[in-house]
Design a protein around this motif. Structure first.
Motif, PDB file in Angstrom:
ATOM      1  N   ALA A 201       8.754  17.349  -0.121  1.00 11.02           N
ATOM      2  CA  ALA A 201       8.432  16.991   1.264  1.00 11.02           C
ATOM      3  C   ALA A 201       7.438  15.836   1.310  1.00 11.02           C
ATOM      4  N   LYS A 202       6.446  15.898   0.412  1.00  9.22           N
ATOM      5  CA  LYS A 202       5.447  14.837   0.366  1.00  9.22           C
ATOM      6  C   LYS A 202       6.082  13.509  -0.050  1.00  9.22           C
ATOM      7  N   MET A 203       6.984  13.557  -1.005  1.00 10.91           N
ATOM      8  CA  MET A 203       7.677  12.346  -1.444  1.00 10.91           C
ATOM      9  C   MET A 203       8.558  11.775  -0.342  1.00 10.91           C
ATOM     10  N   VAL A 204       9.217  12.676   0.397  1.00  8.87           N
ATOM     11  CA  VAL A 204      10.052  12.222   1.523  1.00  8.87           C
ATOM     12  C   VAL A 204       9.195  11.534   2.569  1.00  8.87           C
TER      13      VAL A 204
ATOM     14  N   ILE B 203       8.437   0.713   6.893  1.00 12.91           N
ATOM     15  CA  ILE B 203       7.801  -0.610   6.808  1.00 12.91           C
ATOM     16  C   ILE B 203       8.820  -1.659   6.375  1.00 12.91           C
ATOM     17  N   LYS B 204       9.720  -1.301   5.447  1.00  8.27           N
ATOM     18  CA  LYS B 204      10.766  -2.237   5.034  1.00  8.27           C
ATOM     19  C   LYS B 204      11.661  -2.617   6.210  1.00  8.27           C
TER      20      LYS B 204
ATOM     21  N   THR C 224       9.610   7.805   3.422  1.00  8.72           N
ATOM     22  CA  THR C 224       9.975   7.417   4.794  1.00  8.72           C
ATOM     23  C   THR C 224       9.071   6.308   5.311  1.00  8.72           C
ATOM     24  N   GLU C 225       7.784   6.409   4.985  1.00  9.26           N
ATOM     25  CA  GLU C 225       6.841   5.371   5.396  1.00  9.26           C
ATOM     26  C   GLU C 225       7.205   4.030   4.763  1.00  9.26           C
TER      27      GLU C 225
ATOM     28  N   SER D 114       0.828  -1.205   0.000  1.00  6.42           N
ATOM     29  CA  SER D 114       0.000   0.000   0.000  1.00  6.42           C
ATOM     30  C   SER D 114       0.861   1.254   0.000  1.00  6.42           C
ATOM     31  N   ALA D 115       1.926   1.247   0.816  1.00  2.76           N
ATOM     32  CA  ALA D 115       2.805   2.412   0.903  1.00  2.76           C
ATOM     33  C   ALA D 115       3.558   2.621  -0.403  1.00  2.76           C
ATOM     34  N   GLN D 116       4.007   1.548  -1.033  1.00  2.00           N
ATOM     35  CA  GLN D 116       4.713   1.675  -2.310  1.00  2.00           C
ATOM     36  C   GLN D 116       3.784   2.181  -3.404  1.00  2.00           C
TER      37      GLN D 116
END
Length: 415
Positions: A191-194, A203-204, A198-199, A113-115
């Motif tokens: 910033a949004k991409m970071v 998770i990784k 980061t999320e 989901s995060a990816q």
């Protein structure tokens, strides 16, 4: 010797045996049993059973970081037999990994989901910034076009020239604002991409940690030794089906067999006799031929109730002075603690001592008569008592009251 003489001798022996069986045995049954006063070493021992254990052992622990992932109860799924000798790195057991497997699966779904969110954010950012860059290019093109038109309109009416100048000024102002907006949107997108990236990284990392934790559910020995089971808080050994927790992570232990002791419990009567430093002889039920020496190293000051009993018992620890390859933790021990030892004293069995009106006395054989003599007693054990005064060595005393002498007076000691 003639055959006739042999028959006569044999007949005589048979007659004697029959006579003894008919008359002699009844006489012995009716005769009081006697013994002699002996002189020797008096020994008083407290004999209690215990359990062999190592004074130094290394715990084999399950995962200690499980509580970081809110895993608090781990069930033992497999465990080698107690007493198994393992090498360094040898297999010990396995814990039920279903809970950690579930968390890994959940984390994998969260990662997908995060990816997906990261990819979507990346596309949105690319599209948005591309539109902003195209808008800036359009403004630059319009400004350049107006400037060319202004340059070629030098002979036009002043109003037309003024209008072109105003239009150029307006486009330049819009271009400046557009560039500022682009810079802000670009920083916001980064910033949004970071944040999304980061999320994903978080998770990784969680999956990596859970995978490492999963490997710890299969337990191997860090040293060579013999595996022994550890006990739970209630004294029950942990085995297949038992659970461990992050606060009590031990699944088994590797005891140092060169450092052994016997753990035992004494009752309230005997504990008064037991002191630190007393010598002990230790036997083993599994190997009756083995007897080792030891020493009392610790005596509890406070009693405790054992499970299923209201009797107060006091823990006693006994260090083994020697080692034996056959001795294993958990074996039942028989501990003979020497509490008193006195040389060259007179002793009689406890059965030879009688009491009347707080006077201790014994029946003593004197020629063909029997005397009731007062005696002064010393230390006693479960079998004998020391005679401090009143008897002499080798005197014959009775172990039961002879008939008809209950009213006979007692010969008292001289004060």
């Amino acid at each position: 010797m003639s055959k006739k003489n042999l028959i006569i001798i044999g007949t005589a022996v048979v007659v004697l045996i029959i006579s003894y069986s008919l008359f002699g045995s009844n006489s012995d049954e009716d005769s009081p049993i006697t013994t002699e006063v002996i002189k020797g070493k008096f020994i008083n021992e407290v004999i209690i059973s215990g359990e062999a254990q190592s004074t130094s052992s290394k715990k084999i622990n399950g995962p200690i970081n499980a509580r970081r992932f809110n895993i608090y109860q781990l069930k033992i799924q497999d465990l080698v037999a107690e007493g198994t000798v393992v090498k360094k790195g040898g297999y010990i057991g396995k814990l039920d990994a279903s809970e950690v497997n579930g968390k890994i699966n959940d984390a994998m779904l969260s990662l997908e989901s995060a990816q997906s969110k990261y990819t979507q954010e990346q596309l949105d950012t690319t599209l948005t910034l591309k539109q902003e860059r195209n808008a800036i290019k359009d403004l630059l093109f319009n400004i350049e076009d107006d400037r060319l038109e202004l340059k070629s309109s030098i002979y036009e009416a002043p109003t037309i020239i003024k209008k072109l100048e105003i239009n150029i000024e307006k486009n330049e102002r819009d271009l400046k604002e557009k560039k500022e907006d682009y810079s802000i949107k670009k920083r916001k997108a980064v910033a949004k991409m970071v944040q999304v990236g980061t999320e994903v990284s978080k998770i990784k990392k969680q999956i990596d940690e859970l995978t490492a934790l999963q490997k710890e559910f299969t337990i191997y020995s860090e040293d060579a030794g013999m595996v022994t089971y550890v006990k739970d808080w209630n004294g029950v050994k942990k085995k297949v089906g038992s659970t461990i927790s992050p606060w009590e992570p031990a699944i088994a232990s590797l005891p140092d067999l060169t450092k052994m002791e016997s753990k035992t419990y004494s009752n309230e009567v005997d504990i008064r006799k037991i002191k630190k430093g007393l010598p002990v002889k230790i036997g083993f039920d599994a190997f009756p031929e083995i007897e080792l020496t030891g020493e009392v190293t610790d005596v509890a000051n406070v009693g405790e109730n054992k499970r299923g009993s209201d009797i107060k018992l006091f823990q006693v620890l006994i260090k083994l002075n020697e080692t034996n390859d056959n001795i294993r933790p958990g074996m039942t021990t028989s501990n003979r603690i020497l509490t008193e030892e006195v040389e060259d004293v007179l002793m009689v069995p406890l059965e030879a001592i009688f009491t009347k009106d707080s006077i201790s006395y014994t029946y003593v054989k004197s020629g063909y008569s029997i005397q009731k003599k007062e005696v002064k007693l010393g230390l006693s054990n479960n079998e004998a008592v020391i005679i401090e005064k009143g008897l002499k060595e080798n005197e014959t005393v009775y172990l039961s009251k002879p008939e008809g002498l209950e009213e006979k007076s007692i010969t008292l000691l001289d004060n």
